[in-house]
Design an enzyme around this catalytic site. Structure first.
Site, mmCIF file in Angstrom:
data_model
loop_
_atom_site.group_PDB
_atom_site.id
_atom_site.type_symbol
_atom_site.label_atom_id
_atom_site.label_comp_id
_atom_site.label_asym_id
_atom_site.label_seq_id
_atom_site.Cartn_x
_atom_site.Cartn_y
_atom_site.Cartn_z
ATOM 1 C CG ASP A 13 -1.841 -1.177 1.284
ATOM 2 O OD1 ASP A 13 -2.344 -1.595 0.233
ATOM 3 O OD2 ASP A 13 -2.030 -1.719 2.391
ATOM 4 C CG HIS B 230 -1.818 -1.901 -7.438
ATOM 5 N ND1 HIS B 230 -0.647 -1.666 -6.790
ATOM 6 C CD2 HIS B 230 -1.795 -3.178 -7.808
ATOM 7 C CE1 HIS B 230 0.062 -2.780 -6.766
ATOM 8 N NE2 HIS B 230 -0.606 -3.709 -7.370
ATOM 9 C CB SER C 144 3.965 10.987 -4.561
ATOM 10 O OG SER C 144 2.588 11.051 -4.781
HETATM 11 P P1 GDP Z 1 -0.384 0.213 -3.860
HETATM 12 O O1 GDP Z 1 -1.050 -1.098 -3.595
HETATM 13 O O2 GDP Z 1 1.037 0.236 -3.442
HETATM 14 O O3 GDP Z 1 -0.588 0.668 -5.268
HETATM 15 O O4 GDP Z 1 -1.075 1.286 -2.901
HETATM 16 P P2 GDP Z 1 -2.632 1.538 -2.632
HETATM 17 O O5 GDP Z 1 -3.297 1.913 -3.868
HETATM 18 O O6 GDP Z 1 -3.207 0.415 -1.840
HETATM 19 O O7 GDP Z 1 -2.551 2.750 -1.606
HETATM 20 C C1 GDP Z 1 -2.055 3.962 -1.914
HETATM 21 C C2 GDP Z 1 -3.160 4.991 -1.711
HETATM 22 O O8 GDP Z 1 -2.581 6.245 -1.561
HETATM 23 C C3 GDP Z 1 -4.117 5.121 -2.874
HETATM 24 O O9 GDP Z 1 -5.390 5.436 -2.402
HETATM 25 C C4 GDP Z 1 -3.534 6.274 -3.694
HETATM 26 O O10 GDP Z 1 -4.501 6.978 -4.457
HETATM 27 C C5 GDP Z 1 -3.016 7.141 -2.590
HETATM 28 N N1 GDP Z 1 -1.831 7.923 -2.910
HETATM 29 C C6 GDP Z 1 -0.725 7.548 -3.614
HETATM 30 N N2 GDP Z 1 0.196 8.533 -3.593
HETATM 31 C C7 GDP Z 1 -0.327 9.535 -2.852
HETATM 32 C C8 GDP Z 1 0.158 10.814 -2.420
HETATM 33 O O11 GDP Z 1 1.278 11.213 -2.697
HETATM 34 N N3 GDP Z 1 -0.685 11.559 -1.634
HETATM 35 C C9 GDP Z 1 -1.911 11.147 -1.271
HETATM 36 N N4 GDP Z 1 -2.660 11.935 -0.499
HETATM 37 N N5 GDP Z 1 -2.406 9.943 -1.649
HETATM 38 C C10 GDP Z 1 -1.617 9.148 -2.414
#
Ligand code: GDP
Length: 424
Positions: free
Chosen positions: A13, A41, A413
């Site tokens: 995540d 994701h 980010s």
């Molecule tokens: P993954 O499985 O590694 O792709 O991660 P997830 O999708 O489960 O969790 C990452 C969450 O953080 C998602 O809801 C993204 O939209 C959000 N996200 C990613 N980068 C950023 C960021 O820089 N800032 C914020 N506020 N949210 C982010």
């Protein structure tokens, strides 16, 4: 970057999907090489907001070929449902831009049941499975007790193989768990509803990648979860059942001779962890609740509240090392913007001694976090696009992490949207 793996450094995540979506335009192929639909994701771009589970995060770019490699847990039911959901939002998915390895093993309907039955048996000793059948799937794969996607090309042979597996699996379902046996009729329905739907996407992706390699095409290898969930190097047994490390990418993508030139490790600016198991830097109470709310830390697949903590420099340094990361993408910096002081887990204390080393899995329960506080920036940074426009305290935070983990942070980010990124 010619061949680049994008991997999680922590517990999953970290925002890998968001980084894959950002970088995909530089690549010809995006390939998932391990894991299944048990995590999510989240990708937010000009096409909308998507929670992908099994589909590669490169599906939003025209001209990119997306591949589900032989290392994934290919669940025909969940994949077909996901394809339909994504198509309903206007994204084109055809056998041209989505290809499934004929060597991918199929997650069978009983794998989900077995996952739930075992967690039920464990009661208060549960592993915290998402009950998507991943552990029973991978154990059966290693026992050679599942079927390959390519076997669907000869349905009579496929049915006969499945019937012999059914006989074997019913011994466990009825004898060990006292559960209902599976029937061939039930499996016929599964074949018709899901397997035959995904069959048009199944092909020899190994050959496609070999040809692509010869032609000098670029490939992005997308991982699920993170270093600490790796079956061999993670927090055993609270890991997933596959290898989440970049070193596995060549095997799992279908091109074992591949040399991965870049490994981008994704690190979150604080820590989160879903499910059970040791989480040394965990915060509780109001402070934790505030961070969880600010970061919207609820699982994409399950909606479960994620456990939260400060950035953990011990675990992150270990994660970088086992991934062999060459660059870091630091995500969710914007989430920390309200804090006057930001806690950082700088070391662990184990049996009275402070250490920088990540402990052996069964020693983790005795480890405690050594916390230091650094100044916050208390300014909204979500609109910042240049390094020099970041407040000094935010720059210092990034530099402090970079120094501690020994790997350069190339992307920062500051929001979930594709454009909310600072290149360094
Ligand atoms: P993954 O499985 O590694 O792709 O991660 P997830 O999708 O489960 O969790 C990452 C969450 O953080 C998602 O809801 C993204 O939209 C959000 N996200 C990613 N980068 C950023 C960021 O820089 N800032 C914020 N506020 N949210 C982010």
């Amino acid at each position: 970057m010619n061949t680049c793996a994008i991997v999680g450094i922590n517990w999953g995540d970290e925002g890998k999907g968001r980084i894959v979506d950002l970088l995909t335009e530089q690549f010809n192929y995006v390939i998932r090489f391990q894991g299944g639909g048990n995590a999510g994701h989240t990708v937010i771009n000009d096409r909308g907001s998507f929670a992908l589970h099994l589909l590669p995060s490169g599906i939003f770019h025209d001209g990119v070929v997306n591949i589900l490699g032989n290392g994934v847990a290919l669940d025909p039911e969940n994949l077909w449902k996901e394809i339909q959901e994504v198509r309903a939002k206007g994204i084109s998915l055809t056998p041209e831009n989505l290809k499934i390895s004929d060597r991918a093993s199929l997650l069978l309907p009983w794998h989900r049941d077995l996952d739930a039955l075992e967690e039920q048996r464990l009661a208060d000793r549960q592993y915290g499975s998402t009950k998507q059948g991943i552990a029973p799937f991978y154990s059966d794969k290693y026992q050679k007790k599942t079927v390959l996607a390519g076997e669907l090309r000869n349905l009579n042979q496929f049915r006969a193989h499945l019937a012999s597996l059914l006989e074997w699996k019913n011994l466990t379902l009825t004898g060990v768990y006292h559960s209902e046996p599976y029937t061939m009729e039930k499996l016929e329905q599964w074949i018709a509803d899901y397997c035959l739907q995904i069959l048009p996407f199944v092909c020899d992706t190994g050959k496609i990648l070999k040809d692509a390699q010869k032609a000098g095409k670029s490939m992005l290898l997308e991982a699920q979860l993170g270093s600490l969930r790796d079956l061999d190097y993670g927090i055993v047994p609270y890991t997933t059942s596959s290898n989440t490390l970049a070193a596995y990418a060549p095997i799992g993508c279908g091109l074992p001779s591949l040399k991965t030139t870049d490994v981008i490790g994704v690190v979150k600016a604080y820590s989160t962890c879903v499910g059970e198991g040791p989480f040394v830097c965990e915060m509780f109470g109001e402070e934790a609740e505030k961070l969880r709310e600010a970061g919207k830390e609820y699982g994409a697949k399950t909606g479960r509240p994620r456990r939260v903590g400060p950035v953990d420099l011990v675990a992150t340094r270990y994660g970088v090392e086992v991934q062999g990361a060459t660059k870091i993408a630091l995500t969710k910096m914007d989430v920390l913007s309200d804090m006057a002081e930001i806690p950082v887990c700088v070391r662990y204390r184990l049996d009275g001694e402070e250490t920088d080393e990540f402990p052996f899995p069964t020693d983790l329960d005795r480890a405690e976090a050594v916390i230091e506080k650094v100044p916050g920036w208390q300014t909204d940074i979500s609109g910042v696009r240049k390094w020099e426009d970041l407040p000094k305290a935010a720059q210092d935070y990034v530099l402090m992490i970079e120094k501690a983990i020994g790997c350069s942070i190339a992307y920062v980010s500051v929001g979930p949207e594709r454009e909310s990124i600072i290149y360094r």
